[in-house]
Scaffold this motif. Structure first.
Motif, PDB file in Angstrom:
ATOM      1  N   UNK A  80       0.726  -1.171  -0.089  1.00  0.00           N
ATOM      2  CA  UNK A  80      -0.017  -0.006   0.005  1.00  0.00           C
ATOM      3  C   UNK A  80       0.721   1.264   0.160  1.00  0.00           C
ATOM      4  N   UNK A  81       1.998   0.937  -0.444  1.00  0.00           N
ATOM      5  CA  UNK A  81       2.999   2.310  -0.654  1.00  0.00           C
ATOM      6  C   UNK A  81       3.839   2.145  -1.714  1.00  0.00           C
ATOM      7  N   UNK A  82       4.918   3.092  -1.685  1.00  0.00           N
ATOM      8  CA  UNK A  82       5.796   2.783  -2.845  1.00  0.00           C
ATOM      9  C   UNK A  82       6.934   2.105  -2.657  1.00  0.00           C
ATOM     10  N   UNK A  83       7.750   1.634  -3.589  1.00  0.00           N
ATOM     11  CA  UNK A  83       8.727   0.880  -3.237  1.00  0.00           C
ATOM     12  C   UNK A  83       9.938   1.570  -2.636  1.00  0.00           C
ATOM     13  N   UNK A  84      10.824   0.942  -1.727  1.00  0.00           N
ATOM     14  CA  UNK A  84      11.485   1.664  -0.926  1.00  0.00           C
ATOM     15  C   UNK A  84      12.638   2.628  -1.985  1.00  0.00           C
ATOM     16  N   UNK A  85      13.053   1.950  -3.135  1.00  0.00           N
ATOM     17  CA  UNK A  85      14.157   2.658  -3.830  1.00  0.00           C
ATOM     18  C   UNK A  85      13.300   4.091  -4.327  1.00  0.00           C
TER      19      UNK A  85
END
Length: 176
Positions: A80-85
């Motif tokens: 439910x969020x963006x990828x860490x990179x």
């Protein structure tokens, strides 16, 4: 002269739907947009302690974003969020305090997902980050490509449905 658009792909996988969608946009997008992928996979994790002697990768990334007229994010949804990179790239670009490379740039978000809601959580979370990093995001309308494995044909990679080029162009072109 085309609008210089930095395209940041949230997925680091070589065969991700997001990378394929971004590459399609770069290859066949409207001539008014000079789309270019800016890689984020090699950016060292943001650590303020390194700012005094910032890593070369941070410096080069910041310069490429500064030189852009607009930003386009093409991202999957992870938990439910963006990828860490991608979050790291946002952090690297927004620091150090007072040197935010995102400030004032129009931006767009495309979330591409094989799931039914098209990466809504990542799209929404990234747009929340826009507010705190002072991006020009009034009138920003997101693009969700749900069930993208059915929307994108393997033969020729033709985009259909909500993720079309006129929609992308309208999100990035300055108004007025």
């Amino acid at each position: 002269m085309p609008l210089k658009v930095a395209v940041l792909v949230g997925s680091l996988r070589a065969n991700s739907l997001n990378r394929k969608a971004a590459e399609l946009l770069v290859r066949t997008g409207p001539k008014v947009l000079g789309l270019e992928v800016v890689e984020i996979g090699d950016l060292p994790l943001y650590n303020e302690d390194l700012e005094e002697n910032a890593p070369r990768e941070w410096q080069e990334f910041r310069e490429r974003i500064k030189a852009s007229d607009a930003i386009l994010f093409v991202t999957p949804e992870y938990n439910r969020s963006v990828p860490a990179a991608l979050k790291n790239a946002v952090d690297v670009g927004s620091r150090p305090y007072g040197a935010n490379v995102w400030n004032g740039k129009p931006g767009g978000v495309i979330s591409v997902s094989p799931g039914a809601i098209g990466g809504f959580g990542a799209n929404h979370h990234l747009r929340q980050m826009f507010v705190s990093t002072c991006w020009s995001c009034s009138n920003l309308k997101p693009i969700w490509a749900a069930q993208a494995n059915f929307l994108i044909k393997v033969a020729g990679w033709q985009m259909r449905g909500p993720a079309n080029f006129s929609l992308v162009s309208s999100r990035l072109m300055p108004s007025g």
